[in-house]
Design a protein around this motif. Structure first.
Motif, short mmCIF file in Angstrom:
data_model
loop_
_atom_site.label_atom_id
_atom_site.label_comp_id
_atom_site.label_asym_id
_atom_site.label_seq_id
_atom_site.Cartn_x
_atom_site.Cartn_y
_atom_site.Cartn_z
N MET A 1 0.78 -1.25 0.12
CA MET A 1 0.03 0.12 0.00
C MET A 1 0.91 1.19 -0.04
O MET A 1 1.80 1.29 0.75
CB MET A 1 -0.89 0.13 1.25
CG MET A 1 -1.90 1.00 1.37
SD MET A 1 -3.05 0.90 2.49
CE MET A 1 -2.18 1.02 4.14
N PRO A 2 0.73 2.24 -0.95
CA PRO A 2 1.50 3.45 -1.12
C PRO A 2 1.34 4.58 -0.11
O PRO A 2 1.19 5.61 -0.42
CB PRO A 2 1.24 3.95 -2.63
CG PRO A 2 -0.45 3.53 -2.59
CD PRO A 2 -0.34 2.19 -1.97
N ALA A 3 0.95 4.33 1.30
CA ALA A 3 0.93 5.33 2.26
C ALA A 3 1.95 5.91 2.57
O ALA A 3 3.00 5.19 2.62
CB ALA A 3 -0.09 4.46 3.42
N GLN A 4 1.93 7.39 3.12
CA GLN A 4 3.20 7.93 3.46
C GLN A 4 3.09 8.09 5.10
O GLN A 4 4.07 8.56 5.62
CB GLN A 4 3.06 9.42 2.82
CG GLN A 4 3.76 9.30 1.49
CD GLN A 4 4.05 10.48 0.77
OE1 GLN A 4 3.83 11.70 1.16
NE2 GLN A 4 5.03 10.44 -0.03
N SER A 24 -0.96 11.17 -3.44
CA SER A 24 -1.60 11.53 -4.51
C SER A 24 -2.77 10.85 -4.57
O SER A 24 -2.89 10.02 -3.97
CB SER A 24 -0.74 11.11 -5.91
OG SER A 24 -0.84 9.69 -6.07
N GLU A 25 -3.64 11.21 -5.32
CA GLU A 25 -5.00 10.69 -5.56
C GLU A 25 -4.93 9.43 -6.05
O GLU A 25 -5.75 8.28 -5.80
CB GLU A 25 -5.99 11.57 -6.61
CG GLU A 25 -7.37 11.19 -6.50
CD GLU A 25 -8.50 12.30 -6.69
OE1 GLU A 25 -9.65 11.72 -7.08
OE2 GLU A 25 -8.10 13.34 -6.82
N GLU A 26 -3.97 8.95 -7.00
CA GLU A 26 -3.77 7.67 -7.53
C GLU A 26 -3.42 6.96 -6.41
O GLU A 26 -3.72 5.53 -6.07
CB GLU A 26 -2.70 7.68 -8.72
CG GLU A 26 -2.62 6.35 -9.24
CD GLU A 26 -1.48 6.30 -10.40
OE1 GLU A 26 -0.90 5.25 -10.54
OE2 GLU A 26 -1.14 7.59 -10.86
N ASP A 27 -2.47 7.31 -5.41
CA ASP A 27 -1.88 6.28 -4.45
C ASP A 27 -3.28 6.29 -3.34
O ASP A 27 -3.25 5.08 -2.91
CB ASP A 27 -0.86 6.92 -3.75
CG ASP A 27 0.23 6.90 -4.31
OD1 ASP A 27 0.59 6.29 -5.36
OD2 ASP A 27 1.35 7.86 -3.93
N LEU A 28 -4.06 7.16 -3.36
CA LEU A 28 -5.17 6.99 -2.51
C LEU A 28 -6.16 5.89 -2.98
O LEU A 28 -6.62 5.02 -2.21
CB LEU A 28 -6.10 8.47 -2.42
CG LEU A 28 -7.25 8.20 -1.57
CD1 LEU A 28 -7.26 9.68 -0.72
CD2 LEU A 28 -8.35 8.05 -1.97
N ALA A 33 -8.32 0.78 -2.48
CA ALA A 33 -8.78 -0.71 -2.99
C ALA A 33 -8.25 -1.68 -1.94
O ALA A 33 -8.88 -2.71 -1.64
CB ALA A 33 -8.37 -0.69 -4.15
N ALA A 34 -6.86 -1.65 -1.41
CA ALA A 34 -6.16 -2.61 -0.88
C ALA A 34 -6.92 -2.77 0.75
O ALA A 34 -7.25 -3.86 1.16
CB ALA A 34 -4.79 -2.17 -0.37
N LEU A 35 -7.12 -1.53 1.15
CA LEU A 35 -7.82 -1.61 2.34
C LEU A 35 -9.28 -1.94 2.55
O LEU A 35 -9.63 -2.73 3.42
CB LEU A 35 -7.86 -0.07 2.98
CG LEU A 35 -6.58 0.38 3.70
CD1 LEU A 35 -6.59 1.77 4.01
CD2 LEU A 35 -6.04 -0.37 4.81
N GLY A 36 -10.14 -1.55 1.24
CA GLY A 36 -11.46 -2.40 1.08
C GLY A 36 -11.32 -3.81 1.01
O GLY A 36 -12.34 -4.47 1.45
#
Length: 61
Positions: A1-4, A24-28, A33-36
């Motif tokens: 997951m691309p979280a900062q 970024s919105e793309e990372d969000l 999707a991963a968290l869901g």
């Protein structure tokens, strides 16, 4: 997951709010999707609704 960043707030009653920061919105979208696709363990409740906010101020010591 691309979280900062990740912060977990827990109330006295055991309730919790997770704050996940993305660059970024793309990372969000990727992170959402991963968290869901995940579910908390059975004794930890359920995933609540997701709300999206912009960071206006971030001050750390």
């Amino acid at each position: 997951m691309p979280a900062q960043g990740f912060t977990l707030l827990v109330g006295d009653d055991g309730s919790a709010i997770a704050i996940v920061l993305f660059a970024s919105e793309e990372d969000l979208r990727t992170g959402d999707a991963a968290l869901g696709a995940m579910s908390p363990p059975g004794d930890m409740g359920t995933r609540g609704p997701v709300e999206v906010y912009e960071v206006a101020v971030d001050v750390r010591g």
